[in-house]
Design a protein around this motif. Structure first.
Motif, mmCIF file in Angstrom:
data_model
loop_
_atom_site.group_PDB
_atom_site.id
_atom_site.type_symbol
_atom_site.label_atom_id
_atom_site.label_comp_id
_atom_site.label_asym_id
_atom_site.label_seq_id
_atom_site.Cartn_x
_atom_site.Cartn_y
_atom_site.Cartn_z
ATOM 1 N N ARG A 369 0.834 -1.211 0.000
ATOM 2 C CA ARG A 369 0.000 0.000 0.000
ATOM 3 C C ARG A 369 0.867 1.260 0.000
ATOM 4 N NH1 ARG A 369 -3.278 -3.327 3.602
ATOM 5 N NH2 ARG A 369 -5.267 -3.764 2.563
ATOM 6 N N ASN A 370 1.989 1.204 0.696
ATOM 7 C CA ASN A 370 2.913 2.344 0.640
ATOM 8 C C ASN A 370 3.380 2.570 -0.795
ATOM 9 O OD1 ASN A 370 2.808 2.763 3.361
ATOM 10 N ND2 ASN A 370 4.847 1.935 3.815
ATOM 11 N N GLY A 373 0.567 3.924 -2.901
ATOM 12 C CA GLY A 373 0.315 5.317 -2.514
ATOM 13 C C GLY A 373 1.379 6.262 -3.040
ATOM 14 N N LEU A 377 -0.052 6.844 -6.843
ATOM 15 C CA LEU A 377 -0.881 8.012 -6.538
ATOM 16 C C LEU A 377 -0.048 9.264 -6.274
ATOM 17 C CD1 LEU A 377 -3.540 6.271 -4.254
ATOM 18 C CD2 LEU A 377 -3.815 7.020 -6.627
ATOM 19 N N LEU A 379 1.610 10.155 -3.563
ATOM 20 C CA LEU A 379 1.570 10.712 -2.210
ATOM 21 C C LEU A 379 2.991 10.793 -1.655
ATOM 22 C CD1 LEU A 379 -1.575 8.771 -0.954
ATOM 23 C CD2 LEU A 379 -1.403 11.241 -1.340
ATOM 24 N N PRO A 380 3.225 11.776 -0.778
ATOM 25 C CA PRO A 380 4.590 11.945 -0.263
ATOM 26 C C PRO A 380 5.026 10.765 0.602
ATOM 27 C CG PRO A 380 3.121 13.707 0.525
ATOM 28 C CD PRO A 380 2.278 12.762 -0.263
ATOM 29 N N LYS A 381 6.327 10.505 0.602
ATOM 30 C CA LYS A 381 6.867 9.428 1.438
ATOM 31 C C LYS A 381 6.818 9.825 2.906
ATOM 32 C CE LYS A 381 10.621 7.058 0.316
ATOM 33 N NZ LYS A 381 10.257 5.706 -0.160
ATOM 34 N N GLU A 382 6.721 8.793 3.729
ATOM 35 C CA GLU A 382 6.858 8.992 5.174
ATOM 36 C C GLU A 382 8.325 9.360 5.438
ATOM 37 O OE1 GLU A 382 4.573 7.620 8.865
ATOM 38 O OE2 GLU A 382 4.129 6.957 6.862
ATOM 39 N N VAL B 250 -7.112 12.330 -3.207
ATOM 40 C CA VAL B 250 -5.652 12.202 -3.211
ATOM 41 C C VAL B 250 -5.017 13.580 -3.367
ATOM 42 C CG1 VAL B 250 -3.702 11.340 -4.569
ATOM 43 C CG2 VAL B 250 -5.584 9.802 -3.985
ATOM 44 N N ALA B 253 -5.056 15.177 -0.063
ATOM 45 C CA ALA B 253 -4.094 14.551 0.861
ATOM 46 C C ALA B 253 -2.661 15.018 0.587
ATOM 47 C CB ALA B 253 -4.184 13.027 0.757
ATOM 48 N N LYS B 254 -2.414 15.498 -0.617
ATOM 49 C CA LYS B 254 -1.071 15.998 -0.936
ATOM 50 C C LYS B 254 -0.861 17.430 -0.459
ATOM 51 C CE LYS B 254 -0.564 13.201 -5.096
ATOM 52 N NZ LYS B 254 -0.547 13.203 -6.580
ATOM 53 N N ARG B 261 3.303 17.919 8.139
ATOM 54 C CA ARG B 261 3.443 17.064 6.960
ATOM 55 C C ARG B 261 2.127 16.972 6.189
ATOM 56 N NH1 ARG B 261 5.179 11.753 10.032
ATOM 57 N NH2 ARG B 261 4.416 10.779 8.120
ATOM 58 N N ALA B 262 2.236 16.727 4.881
ATOM 59 C CA ALA B 262 1.026 16.447 4.099
ATOM 60 C C ALA B 262 0.375 15.192 4.673
ATOM 61 C CB ALA B 262 1.385 16.241 2.635
ATOM 62 N N GLY B 264 -1.261 12.961 3.368
ATOM 63 C CA GLY B 264 -1.077 11.792 2.500
ATOM 64 C C GLY B 264 0.233 11.065 2.747
ATOM 65 N N SER B 265 1.149 11.688 3.505
ATOM 66 C CA SER B 265 2.394 10.984 3.833
ATOM 67 C C SER B 265 2.178 10.003 4.985
ATOM 68 C CB SER B 265 3.505 11.982 4.190
ATOM 69 O OG SER B 265 3.231 12.612 5.434
ATOM 70 N N TYR B 266 1.085 10.163 5.728
ATOM 71 C CA TYR B 266 0.796 9.226 6.818
ATOM 72 C C TYR B 266 0.194 7.940 6.248
ATOM 73 C CZ TYR B 266 1.431 13.241 9.877
ATOM 74 O OH TYR B 266 1.950 14.318 10.525
ATOM 75 N N GLN B 267 0.659 6.835 6.770
ATOM 76 C CA GLN B 267 0.159 5.559 6.263
ATOM 77 C C GLN B 267 -1.336 5.388 6.507
ATOM 78 O OE1 GLN B 267 2.713 2.500 7.820
ATOM 79 N NE2 GLN B 267 4.343 3.010 6.376
ATOM 80 N N LYS B 270 -2.591 7.054 3.466
ATOM 81 C CA LYS B 270 -2.024 6.459 2.245
ATOM 82 C C LYS B 270 -2.609 5.078 1.979
ATOM 83 C CE LYS B 270 2.287 7.422 1.717
ATOM 84 N NZ LYS B 270 3.687 7.442 2.188
ATOM 85 N N HIS B 271 -2.758 4.285 3.052
ATOM 86 C CA HIS B 271 -3.268 2.927 2.862
ATOM 87 C C HIS B 271 -4.738 2.935 2.449
ATOM 88 C CE1 HIS B 271 0.136 0.782 5.262
ATOM 89 N NE2 HIS B 271 0.572 1.623 4.357
#
Lengths: 397, 371
Positions: A369-370, A373, A377, A379-382, B250, B253-254, B261-262, B264-267, B270-271
């Motif tokens: 899922r990471n 994502g 998609l 989305l920014p990395k953790e 999405v 979330a960005k 932090r955005a 969308g960077s949180y799992q 994101k999940h």
């Protein structure tokens, strides 16, 4: 043969050539291991094992489409051995990144299937975070000395070589201090112990490595560039693995048609509206996954990259867990039992446990899922707290 | 029904997309959904002009002569923009029903006006319980010389309050039949129903000796065929809607920052997004596959339609519902569009059969396929 390869190959002339060769050489079936070895040697020598590869390494420089033609002709008569330029993980990795000396030594035997291989990637302390490996390889003259522990290794006991990632530099951030090796497995410093899985089976092993010796020529890529080599190898592995998972293992046939329908009919619950709803959900998920795969392939043909490719594994995990759940629902108390006298229970219970093979193995659903994502998609990395610090300062469990 | 070339289809889909992007933006939807009629006459005329209203109508009756593939593609755009219009009622359900009934006189008289948008038609298919089987029909037809008289109640009639033509499914002495009724005629009483989805219009219609004109031959099969076409259209709408909702979620979330932090960077976010991508892409695959199978008249078309019907319905609801959660407080406000999509998704999930109804029929298809 070299003269032939220099001529422009049309699809038709290629098809005729493969057919003629198969007609002259394919015995129709292989009765023994010796037969198989003899056949594979012939295929390799005639340059059909890896037709898309360069002529320098037993190939024919064919296009991917022409490689498919060869594969189709082999498949039509049931002959094995071709298409290894797509499917032979070991040989492809070696060709891409190996030293000339190691290629000379191992490519032909690998293509003939004479070399047993295994993967030495995961460690007890490095699962999802594979770059956190702590197995070490220290240079001593013309070889490396390897120490550490690997896990989830299939075929380790029979392997001649293991594709190994080990840390060669502890003073740089984790991704940069890793190197990639073909480690000889048949030596005193390599001990293999079977690992018993939750299903009761032992497909995997733990490998304990103590002062094992690895020749320097067995290094793939440059020192410290092993993470990049690993990505090459993983890409091959995923392309081969992508196609599905194991079904029931009891081997007792389940009747015609959709397996869950047959199972519910046999159990006398096919008229139960709740069961019917659950069957529809699972069969629906399976069909949707097949439709997604078909659409991904069509997209790929048109040259548009597809978000769908990366969704297959996640979808398959869900399908496997859900199918096991519905099988259990259908059996009810019958699922309390196991053993050869209760094959339906055996199947439901095995699938329940083995579903984790897919939802954990090859990257957990959560890692998947990471990836979806972030890479699909956008989305920014953790933030990764260990990304830019020397590995020896990274916190461990 | 014919089929356009792939290139014509893409060009057509693109013209619909541009028209809707321009004229069915969120502000347009909010304005139109509060009007009594629930559609914008100018946009309706523009849709008719580019051929979207008469999309599936035969060219001999002034339509584009397209089929399920083109319809599904157009409906993806309709769902993405929450178009407020009687397209599904008139251009799909009524036009589809007339064409499957194949009554030459009625088609020549009615289809050209449906195709050019000047006549809005709808089908009255179900009674007050809202099922979609023959036994759910609650209107009776009785012969009155050469004419027919209708009595009883139809409900959940899509765009019934704005229709100029009703195709009423009724139980007659020789089984289920379809009857043409003028909504303005004596014995027809139409009550608009308040809808949770404000972009939809529903009505209850009572018939007391209303005059009807029989169309085609009796039988449920033409009704089921029209319903199946509408289900494919609806699946396209659901897939298109789900994709659009995921896209703006999405995007949010960005850009939404919390804890530096955005989000969308949180799992945690994101999940959810990854799972919704699987939902919306699966819905797209299912809707398009159903259209392909229906267009080809494939033996498993029915199973493909049932699958699309429940998978797309569930996916659209799931994506919209989770999208609100992922947005947080902002999507709990009336001014945010997420709830408009959730309302539409919940309506779409009921029309022409709820997901459990389609799952049951899907299993029946599985059984039938293998003895």
């Amino acid at each position: 043969m070299a003269d032939d390869a220099a001529l422009p190959v049309t699809d038709e002339s290629l098809r005729q050539e493969v057919r003629a060769w198969l007609a002259a050489n394919w015995p129709g079936e292989l009765h023994s291991e010796a037969d198989r070895q003899g056949w594979m040697a012939k295929v390799v020598e005639a340059r059909w094992a890896v037709p898309r590869w360069p002529t320098e390494w037993l190939g024919r420089d064919l296009s991917d489409a022409q490689g498919r033609i060869v594969e189709r002709e082999f498949a039509a008569v049931g002959a094995p051995g071709t298409g290894q330029d797509r499917t032979n993980l070991w040989a492809n990795t070696l060709l891409a990144r190996g030293t000339h000396a190691l290629k000379e030594k191992l490519i032909a035997p690998l293509l003939r299937g004479e070399v047993g291989m295994c993967l030495l990637y995961s460690e007890p302390g490095a699962g999802s975070d594979l770059a956190g490996i702590r197995t070490r390889a220290d240079r001593k003259g013309d070889h490396f000395v390897v120490n550490g522990q690997k896990v989830w290794t299939s075929y380790a006991a029979s392997a001649d070589y293991g594709m190994l990632i080990a840390r060669t530099d502890w003073d740089v951030p984790k991704h940069r201090g890793i190197s990639f090796f073909f480690l000889p497995m048949k030596q005193p410093g390599v001990e293999v112990r079977p690992l018993r899985q939750i299903t009761g089976e032992s497909q995997f092993n733990e490998v304990f490595i103590t002062d094992a010796i690895c020749p320097a020529e067995n290094l793939l890529g440059e020192l410290g560039e092993g993470w990049g080599v690993l990505q090459t190898a993983l890409a091959y592995e995923r392309s081969v693995m992508g196609e599905g998972a194991r079904g029931p293992r009891s081997g007792v046939p389940e009747g015609e048609g959709e397996p869950l329908v047959a199972l519910a009919r046999e159990a006398g619950v096919l008229s139960d509206p709740l069961i019917r709803q659950e069957i529809a959900k699972v069969v629906g998920l399976k069909r949707l996954n097949a439709l997604n795969t078909a659409r991904a392939k069509a997209d790929l043909k048109q040259g548009t990259s597809s978000a769908l490719m990366s969704l297959g594994k996640l979808a398959m995990s869900r399908i496997l867990h859900e199918e096991a759940r519905v099988r259990t629902l259908i059996l009810g108390a019958g699922s309390l039992l196991e053993g050869p006298d209760f094959p339906r229970a055996e199947d439901a219970n095995f699938l329940t446990l083995n579903a984790y093979f897919t939802s954990i193995g090859g990257g957990t659903d959560q890692i998947q899922r990471n990836i979806i994502g972030e890479r699909v998609l956008g989305l920014p990395k953790e933030p990764e707290v260990d990304r830019d610090i020397p590995f020896r300062e990274v916190r461990t469990s | 029904m014919g089929t356009l070339t792939a290139q014509e289809r893409l060009a057509f889909q693109d013209s619909v997309r541009r028209l809707l992007a321009d004229r069915s933006a969120e502000a347009d939807v909010r304005r139109t959904m509060e009007t009594p009629s629930g559609y914008a006459a100018e946009l309706w005329a523009a849709l008719a002009d580019i051929g979207a209203v008469g999309l599936i109508v035969d060219p001999e009756h002034g339509g584009a002569g397209a089929g399920p593939l083109e319809l599904e593609a157009v409906m993806e755009e309709v769902g993405a923009t929450l178009l407020c219009s009687p397209l599904l009622s008139s251009g799909v359900l009524a036009a589809g029903l007339l064409q499957t009934l194949g009554d030459a006189e009625a088609n020549a008289r009615l289809l050209p006006r449906i195709a050019d948008g000047s006549l809005i038609a709808t089908a009255a298919l179900t009674g007050p319980k809202g099922g979609w089987r023959p036994k759910d029909v609650a209107v009776r037809a009785s012969a009155d010389g050469a004419a027919w008289r209708l009595d009883g109640e139809a409900s959940f009639v899509t765009h019934g309050q704005i229709a100029g033509l009703l195709l009423v499914v009724a139980e007659g002495p020789d089984g289920i039949g379809v009857f043409e009724v003028d909504p303005a005629s004596a014995g027809v009483s139409i009550t608009p129903l308040p809808t949770f989805d404000h972009t939809l219009r529903l009505a209850r219609i009572e018939f007391q000796g209303a005059a009807g004109r029989r169309i085609g031959a009796p039988g449920w099969a033409p009704v089921e065929a029209a319903l199946d076409l509408a289900r494919v259209a609806l699946a396209g709408e659901q897939a298109g809607g789900a994709r659009r909702v995921l896209e703006f979620t999405v995007g949010y979330a960005k850009t939404r920052i919390q804890f530096g932090r955005a989000i969308g960077s949180y799992q945690a976010i994101k999940h959810m997004a990854a799972d919704l991508l699987l939902e919306s892409e699966s819905a797209t695959s299912a809707a398009r596959h159903a259209a392909v199978q229906l267009a080809a008249g494939a033996p498993d078309a029915k199973a493909a339609i049932e699958l699309a019907a429940f998978a797309c319905a569930d996916a659209f609801v799931k994506v919209c519902a989770d999208a609100i959660q992922m947005h947080g407080g902002i999507a709990f406000t009336w001014n945010h569009p997420a709830h408009l999509y959730l309302r539409r998704a919940r309506a779409d999930a009921q029309l022409f059969g709820a997901p459990d109804f389609h799952r049951e029929r899907f299993v029946a298809e599985l059984e039938a396929a293998h003895g």
